[in-house]
Design an enzyme around this catalytic site. Structure first.
Site, PDB file in Angstrom:
ATOM      1  N   GLN A  89       2.524   7.983  -5.364  1.00  0.00           N
ATOM      2  CA  GLN A  89       3.515   7.153  -4.688  1.00  0.00           C
ATOM      3  C   GLN A  89       3.484   5.743  -5.266  1.00  0.00           C
ATOM      4  O   GLN A  89       2.459   5.292  -5.768  1.00  0.00           O
ATOM      5  CB  GLN A  89       3.240   7.114  -3.181  1.00  0.00           C
ATOM      6  CG  GLN A  89       3.423   8.455  -2.489  1.00  0.00           C
ATOM      7  CD  GLN A  89       3.045   8.402  -1.017  1.00  0.00           C
ATOM      8  OE1 GLN A  89       2.186   7.637  -0.610  1.00  0.00           O
ATOM      9  NE2 GLN A  89       3.694   9.228  -0.216  1.00  0.00           N
TER      10      GLN A  89
ATOM     11  N   ARG B 180       0.835  -1.210   0.000  1.00  0.00           N
ATOM     12  CA  ARG B 180       0.000   0.000   0.000  1.00  0.00           C
ATOM     13  C   ARG B 180       0.862   1.249   0.000  1.00  0.00           C
ATOM     14  O   ARG B 180       1.898   1.311   0.657  1.00  0.00           O
ATOM     15  CB  ARG B 180      -0.894   0.028   1.250  1.00  0.00           C
ATOM     16  CG  ARG B 180      -1.813   1.237   1.322  1.00  0.00           C
ATOM     17  CD  ARG B 180      -2.519   1.331   2.665  1.00  0.00           C
ATOM     18  NE  ARG B 180      -1.619   1.618   3.762  1.00  0.00           N
ATOM     19  CZ  ARG B 180      -1.125   2.839   4.044  1.00  0.00           C
ATOM     20  NH1 ARG B 180      -1.442   3.879   3.295  1.00  0.00           N
ATOM     21  NH2 ARG B 180      -0.303   3.002   5.057  1.00  0.00           N
ATOM     22  N   ALA B 181       0.410   2.243  -0.764  1.00  0.00           N
ATOM     23  CA  ALA B 181       0.967   3.590  -0.677  1.00  0.00           C
ATOM     24  C   ALA B 181      -0.204   4.546  -0.502  1.00  0.00           C
ATOM     25  O   ALA B 181      -1.322   4.267  -0.937  1.00  0.00           O
ATOM     26  CB  ALA B 181       1.760   3.942  -1.932  1.00  0.00           C
ATOM     27  N   SER B 182       0.053   5.663   0.143  1.00  0.00           N
ATOM     28  CA  SER B 182      -1.045   6.542   0.542  1.00  0.00           C
ATOM     29  C   SER B 182      -1.686   7.305  -0.607  1.00  0.00           C
ATOM     30  O   SER B 182      -2.893   7.507  -0.633  1.00  0.00           O
ATOM     31  CB  SER B 182      -0.562   7.529   1.606  1.00  0.00           C
ATOM     32  OG  SER B 182      -0.148   6.829   2.764  1.00  0.00           O
ATOM     33  N   THR B 183      -0.880   7.755  -1.572  1.00  0.00           N
ATOM     34  CA  THR B 183      -1.411   8.611  -2.633  1.00  0.00           C
ATOM     35  C   THR B 183      -1.094   8.046  -4.011  1.00  0.00           C
ATOM     36  O   THR B 183      -0.204   7.206  -4.163  1.00  0.00           O
ATOM     37  CB  THR B 183      -0.831  10.038  -2.527  1.00  0.00           C
ATOM     38  OG1 THR B 183       0.611   9.974  -2.679  1.00  0.00           O
ATOM     39  CG2 THR B 183      -1.155  10.660  -1.173  1.00  0.00           C
TER      40      THR B 183
END
Length: 215
Positions: free
Chosen positions: A14, A8-11
């Protein structure tokens, strides 16, 4: 052993796949392999993550949920984390975080129901709880510092609002004609928040056009 790796990446800007090779190397050292990767760009502060929910729905008893670190799995407040932890347990998953060695024992061959295995499971659960709380605290501190920084920049006249990704906004607005917010975010591999901001932006522009036409 079925290993389900969650990345997972936040945005949207990314790279959610950043830790893929690290996870592959981690399991290779233990002479096994990752069965399925689940990759998404979404905030860890919400449970509304399509790939995480897909992982939970596909999991079976004894499967491994592999993450780079606990904060990739959760930055949730306590009540939401406890609900997610119950989902994980109900799915029969065991969490293994590369940066949390106490969880690594779940990757070893089953060692029975002895006291040693029970103690390791209890320790792993305790440390997972601690790291989940720490991840949430870190998230809250970052948000607080960000807000303080923006306030200070505004006061000094140095604040420049983040530019909108109009191409992504346009794609989201188009998809929202036939898709839900969640489905749109999944298709575009972006956060639900970005889709919501695109919706709000579209509504503001529409309202402004109506007001202009009425003048």
């Amino acid at each position: 052993m079925i290993i389900r790796a969650y990345l997972r990446a936040s945005t949207a800007d990314q790279d959610a796949n950043r830790a893929r090779e690290q996870l592959k190397a981690f399991v290779a050292e233990r002479q096994t392999r990752i069965t399925t990767f689940y990759v998404e760009n979404a905030s860890g502060a919400t449970v509304d993550r399509p790939e995480l929910q897909r992982l939970l729905s596909e999991a079976g008893e004894g499967d491994i949920l592999l993450v780079e670190s606990v904060d990739r799995l959760s930055r949730l407040p306590q009540a939401a984390w406890e609900a997610l932890a119950r989902q994980i347990s109900a799915a029969g998953l065991q969490v293994v975080a590369v940066d949390l060695p106490v969880t690594h024992m779940a990757m070893r061959p089953a060692s029975g129901e002895g006291i040693e295995a029970w103690l390791h499971q209890a320790l792993a659960k305790m440390f997972l709880e601690f790291m989940a709380a720490f991840a949430r605290k870190d998230y809250e501190l970052r948000r607080q510092r960000q807000a303080q920084g923006i306030a200070a920049a505004k006061e000094a006249g140095r604040f420049v609002p983040r530019k909108r990704n109009l191409k992504l906004y346009s794609a989201a607005i188009k998809l929202r004609e036939t898709h839900s917010i969640r489905a749109t975010a999944a298709i575009l591999k972006c956060s639900k928040g970005l889709v919501e901001r695109a919706d709000a932006w579209a509504k503001t522009n529409a309202a402004a056009e109506v007001a202009t036409d009425g003048e």
